[in-house]
Design a protein around this motif. Structure first.
Motif, PDB file in Angstrom:
ATOM      1  N   ARG A  28       0.982  -1.227  -0.091  1.00  0.00           N
ATOM      2  CA  ARG A  28      -0.044  -0.064  -0.059  1.00  0.00           C
ATOM      3  C   ARG A  28       1.064   1.253   0.001  1.00  0.00           C
ATOM      4  O   ARG A  28       0.567   2.118  -0.706  1.00  0.00           O
ATOM      5  CB  ARG A  28      -0.909   0.084   1.171  1.00  0.00           C
ATOM      6  CG  ARG A  28      -2.085   1.098   0.956  1.00  0.00           C
ATOM      7  CD  ARG A  28      -2.977   0.810   0.012  1.00  0.00           C
ATOM      8  NE  ARG A  28      -4.052   1.527  -0.057  1.00  0.00           N
ATOM      9  CZ  ARG A  28      -5.334   1.438   0.480  1.00  0.00           C
ATOM     10  NH1 ARG A  28      -5.392   0.724   1.561  1.00  0.00           N
ATOM     11  NH2 ARG A  28      -6.278   2.482   0.460  1.00  0.00           N
TER      12      ARG A  28
ATOM     13  N   SER B 207      -0.332   1.023  -4.055  1.00  0.00           N
ATOM     14  CA  SER B 207      -1.597   0.083  -4.377  1.00  0.00           C
ATOM     15  C   SER B 207      -2.962   0.581  -3.960  1.00  0.00           C
ATOM     16  O   SER B 207      -2.893   1.662  -2.899  1.00  0.00           O
ATOM     17  CB  SER B 207      -1.275  -1.207  -3.815  1.00  0.00           C
ATOM     18  OG  SER B 207      -1.610  -1.417  -2.563  1.00  0.00           O
ATOM     19  N   THR B 208      -4.080  -0.036  -4.481  1.00  0.00           N
ATOM     20  CA  THR B 208      -5.308   0.394  -3.938  1.00  0.00           C
ATOM     21  C   THR B 208      -5.462  -0.460  -2.821  1.00  0.00           C
ATOM     22  O   THR B 208      -4.872  -1.321  -2.571  1.00  0.00           O
ATOM     23  CB  THR B 208      -6.304   0.369  -4.981  1.00  0.00           C
ATOM     24  OG1 THR B 208      -6.326  -1.154  -5.213  1.00  0.00           O
ATOM     25  CG2 THR B 208      -5.913   1.025  -6.235  1.00  0.00           C
TER      26      THR B 208
ATOM     27  N   SER C 181      -1.165   2.177 -10.188  1.00  0.00           N
ATOM     28  CA  SER C 181      -2.143   2.788  -9.118  1.00  0.00           C
ATOM     29  C   SER C 181      -1.449   3.904  -8.443  1.00  0.00           C
ATOM     30  O   SER C 181      -2.110   5.008  -8.159  1.00  0.00           O
ATOM     31  CB  SER C 181      -2.645   1.823  -8.136  1.00  0.00           C
ATOM     32  OG  SER C 181      -3.154   0.919  -8.512  1.00  0.00           O
TER      33      SER C 181
ATOM     34  N   TRP D  43      -2.862   8.085  -8.626  1.00  0.00           N
ATOM     35  CA  TRP D  43      -3.023   8.763  -7.330  1.00  0.00           C
ATOM     36  C   TRP D  43      -2.315  10.005  -7.532  1.00  0.00           C
ATOM     37  O   TRP D  43      -2.932  11.206  -7.191  1.00  0.00           O
ATOM     38  CB  TRP D  43      -2.686   7.800  -6.090  1.00  0.00           C
ATOM     39  CG  TRP D  43      -2.586   8.547  -4.887  1.00  0.00           C
ATOM     40  CD1 TRP D  43      -1.714   9.389  -4.236  1.00  0.00           C
ATOM     41  CD2 TRP D  43      -3.520   8.304  -3.770  1.00  0.00           C
ATOM     42  NE1 TRP D  43      -1.881   9.746  -3.312  1.00  0.00           N
ATOM     43  CE2 TRP D  43      -3.024   9.456  -2.740  1.00  0.00           C
ATOM     44  CE3 TRP D  43      -4.683   7.447  -3.506  1.00  0.00           C
ATOM     45  CZ2 TRP D  43      -3.975   9.260  -1.612  1.00  0.00           C
ATOM     46  CZ3 TRP D  43      -5.563   7.789  -2.330  1.00  0.00           C
ATOM     47  CH2 TRP D  43      -5.054   8.401  -1.439  1.00  0.00           C
TER      48      TRP D  43
END
Length: 560
Positions: free
Chosen positions: A246, A250-251, A450, A454
């Motif tokens: 994360r 990552s999501t 990802s 963001w």
């Protein structure tokens, strides 16, 4: 007959809600011309029973706390009997300095320790190695030998504290040191409680503190599983870590999917090595990130327990309830802390703490407000610990089990995250499992995409970070930050020289030769040999050097 009428009533109720929902949305849409909604929100402005579906089965999806599929928690009463372990992550400079911080935290209400090691320790180098220059004691405590470990836990009874160690490639060595310190305290290994991270797959994918290639690394992990199942039964032999996945960008769905895929690979490796799934699975644990979106994080925790329970029961045929429980340590999101307006980080950490508690974590570390700038000061780490204590004793969030269970939004989001996670796990299975997906760069690419998305949202202003791209202000340079003195490397070098002068070097040489022979024989469990070397006061660099000689070093490559 009663059930028939109940289902008919339910169907009619759904139709009534659907009709009301259509009317509600039509009226809202008419008003949006003058009062538009914010962009980039969750798909539905309102969640109702319709989002769960007419066939939503409470017992299948939720059940009760402490019962399969553990959606609502792994313990029947959760925090009503005992709070989560308040485990503050700490370690810097020398063992002496870190020992002072550990004893301070325990004296101020911490209920467990979490050891941060410096970069040389994490990748198996002594402080005197040229590779360690400039890094000794900087991001954690420098541990070169059993002598350092004895100082680190001086005046801390290892039968009375639970200790987590963020260590991966050389996890076997640091665990051996911990066991040896306990022996010197008169504490037998079967009394020790704690966790080693020991998750090498996520190092290849997202973090980078690897040493050996995958095959010998997986051997070391399964050796630890086997040794601890017999000798250190209360120890969590791996913390399968989504935290760093994360942090890499990552999501929420990717965090649990990629981490559980790693967990599947570890279970498969252990079974292939001849271990019974119910002999070791109950000591597997996980490590989640508590990110900023509170309700999404709660749903993530709940979905992850359900996915793991199904994996262990349906894929691996686990029989014991503990083998199916996803037990989790949580850390608040370091990547969400900002150097700008660092006091804002106190609020962020409080919200992340609330998410972890409502999500049902088993232990928790809260980051300090200044960690985007430096290692935390005593003042800031105290605020971080007090944040947990306020949530525990004052917020009411720990008074009932799974307090958001039954929320239409949280249940729908739990289902959504679970479905997305299964899609990723299916894709990874098709590739050939997590090790192969990492070797081919699939997992890395998904995380990178990802992270890029963001960052672009932040730079375009579509995602607001308070104090960074909105509500900014002129600030003075930060003061009173904790800085590690550059002399730590020299101090450690002096310690190593003194150690080598007083130890039995013939015993060290014999222990290292035995370890080298063991490394060359795949049928040998290396833990007893590593423990013998540690007891003889071989340094971490010497032990890892022997394993490097036999196993080689991992050279990363991707085919993105």
């Amino acid at each position: 007959m009663k059930n028939k009428y109940f289902k008919e009533d339910l169907r009619m109720a759904f139709e009534e809600i659907k009709a009301g929902l259509e009317k509600y949305h039509a009226e809202v849409e008419a008003k949006l011309v003058k009062n538009p909604e914010r962009a980039n929100l969750v798909p539905n402005r309102l969640y109702t029973p319709v989002d769960l579906g007419e066939n939503f089965d409470y017992m299948t999806k939720l059940g009760f706390p402490g019962e399969y599929p553990y959606t609502r928690g792994v313990q029947p009463t959760m925090y009503r009997g005992r709070f989560w372990t308040m485990r503050m992550y700490a370690g810097f400079s020398t063992a002496e300095e870190s020992n002072k911080r550990y004893r301070y935290l325990l004296a101020n209400g911490g209920s467990g320790l979490s050891c941060a090691f410096d970069l040389p320790t994490q990748i198996g180098y002594d402080s005197t190695d040229p590779m360690a220059e400039g890094e000794v004691g900087k991001v954690g405590v420098a541990i070169d030998s059993l002598a350092d470990m004895e100082i680190l836990f001086d005046q801390i009874s290892l039968d009375k504290v639970s200790t987590s160690m963020t260590i991966n490639a050389p996890a076997s060595v640091l665990l051996a040191m911990y066991i040896a310190v306990a022996e010197k305290q008169g504490v037998s290994a079967d009394k020790l409680r704690g966790t080693i991270q020991n998750d090498i797959l996520k190092e290849y994918a997202a973090r980078g503190t690897y040493i050996f290639p995958p095959k010998p690394s997986m051997r070391l992990i399964t050796n630890i599983f086997e040794y601890c199942s017999k000798n250190v039964p209360l120890w969590n032999t791996i913390s399968i870590s989504g935290y760093h996945i994360r942090e890499a960008g990552s999501t929420a769905s990717q965090e649990i999917a990629f981490t559980i895929a790693d967990g599947i690979a570890y279970v498969e490796a252990a079974i292939k090595a001849g271990l019974d799934v119910d002999a070791f699975a109950g000591r597997l644990s996980f490590f989640w990130n508590a990110h900023n979106n509170v309700l999404e994080e709660v749903a993530k925790f709940r979905a992850s327990r359900r996915v793991w329970a199904k994996v262990m029961k349906e894929r691996f045929g686990a029989k014991k309830p503990k083998s199916m429980m996803l037990r989790v340590h949580t850390q608040t999101a370091g990547s969400m802390l900002t150097a700008q307006q660092p006091n804002n980080n106190i609020v962020r950490v409080a919200l992340q703490t609330a998410a972890a508690v409502m999500g049902g974590t088993q232990s928790l570390h809260t980051n300090s407000k200044d960690e985007a700038l430096a290692l935390p000061t005593t003042e800031s780490v105290t605020i971080a610990l007090r944040t947990q204590q306020i949530v525990a004793y004052e917020s009411g969030l720990a008074d009932t089990v799974d307090p958001l269970g039954g929320s239409y939004y949280v249940e729908a989001l739990t289902d959504k995250i679970e479905a997305e996670a299964w899609e990723y796990i299916k894709k990874i299975d098709e590739i050939g499992g997590a090790p192969e997906a990492i070797a081919k760069g699939y997992i890395q690419k998904e995380i990178q995409d990802s992270a890029y998305k963001w960052q672009m949202e932040i730079e375009k202003g579509d995602r607001i970070i308070v104090g960074v791209n909105k509500f900014t202000q002129e600030e003075e340079a930060p003061k009173n930050l904790l800085r590690v003195d550059g002399s730590v490397g020299k101090l450690q070098a002096e310690k190593i020289a003194a150690l080598k002068a007083r130890r039995d070097n013939a015993a060290v040489e014999a222990a290292l030769k035995a370890l080298e022979a063991g490394c060359a024989d795949e049928n040998v469990n290396l833990m007893p040999l590593i423990l013998d070397a540690v007891r003889a006061y071989a340094t971490e660099g010497e032990i890892c050097g022997v394993m490097r000689k036999v196993f080689g070093e991992y050279q990363p490559h991707t085919t993105l």
